[in-house]
Design an enzyme around this catalytic site. Sequence first.
Site, PDB file in Angstrom:
ATOM      1  CG  HIS A  37     -24.117-135.479   5.788  1.00 22.78           C
ATOM      2  ND1 HIS A  37     -23.611-135.965   6.968  1.00 22.78           N
ATOM      3  CD2 HIS A  37     -23.941-134.144   5.806  1.00 22.78           C
ATOM      4  CE1 HIS A  37     -23.130-134.952   7.680  1.00 22.78           C
ATOM      5  NE2 HIS A  37     -23.318-133.836   6.993  1.00 22.78           N
ATOM      6  CG  ASP A  69     -27.223-132.047  11.698  1.00 21.01           C
ATOM      7  OD1 ASP A  69     -26.499-131.143  11.215  1.00 21.01           O
ATOM      8  OD2 ASP A  69     -26.817-133.211  11.883  1.00 21.01           O
TER       9      ASP A  69
END
Length: 335
Positions: free
Chosen positions: A182, A251
């Site tokens: 992230h 993802d």
Amino acid sequence: MIPAIFGLSGLTLTEDERAFFRDSQPAGYILFGRNIANRDQLRRLTDDLRSLDGRDPLPILIDQEGGRVARMKAPEWPDFPSGAAFDALYERAPASAIEAARLNAMALAVMLAEVGITVDCLPLLDVRQPGASDVIGDRALGSEPMRVAALGRAILGGLQAGGVLGVVKHIPGHGRARFDSHEALSVVTASDLDLQTDLAPFAALRDAAMAMTCHVVFDAWDADRPATLSPFVIDHVIRQRIGFHGLLMTDDLDMKALSGGVPQRAAAAIAAGCDIALNCWAKMDDMVGIAQALDPMGPASLARLEGAMDRIAGAHDPRAFDLLVDQRDALLAVA
């Protein structure tokens, strides 16, 4: 249909979202805490998506792992254990740990199916490694590949028995990453031989219906591109060496591990061999850009998607949620 899964901005569809989704026809949707208030609201939202799309079962995804990754939260819904709980039980009683993982997944599926969710992004098959980022941490099912595979198979089976499809992640393995994807890109320098440890659980569960990639560079395979964007990793490692031939999604493409605009990331992922681009944050400009950047889903990807969703057609276990949780907890108490 475009090869994308999109997020929603709130508790109900906006008129802009409704018009965009109707026109673009994404492959599916993913829900987060911002989309969830209570059972009635959530069921209305998923029913609205199904009515808008016309497919049944429609891929409506969520990350409901248990532990620190849970979008449906107490007090409306109960807490679930993290992967580490089943790893700990496996140390003492492997068969009990496998059954506890299966019962836990069945209970999760009952809870999700009640509100119209059809896909849970679980299990993690990432093999926990020393010195890695804690972004995986206690979410992992352990540091021994065949233990991870055994517990992961039980989770997939439990979810499917409850009418929900599982997604193995993060293929070909996030367990060595030094950073949270992230926030930053990790470069894994392990040798091809050492990486066999990471591949082993995915190879054991190569028959899974869906898998999610990781945004990690593996020097041994492609020093220039993260797995999500690497034709070599997707074809030679995931499709050939692991032998996974199910639906492969990225993802979330909005993570800082990737560079460039989100639509360009989506196009690069599909060009590399992913079936579906996952974009979670409901930013209309990004979603429109993705829809413009991608061609309609090809026949091979459509067949994988339809084959995956067919696995839960009519799937249902008659056991009640409370009974499943009680049986799980009795087994976990051994640890």
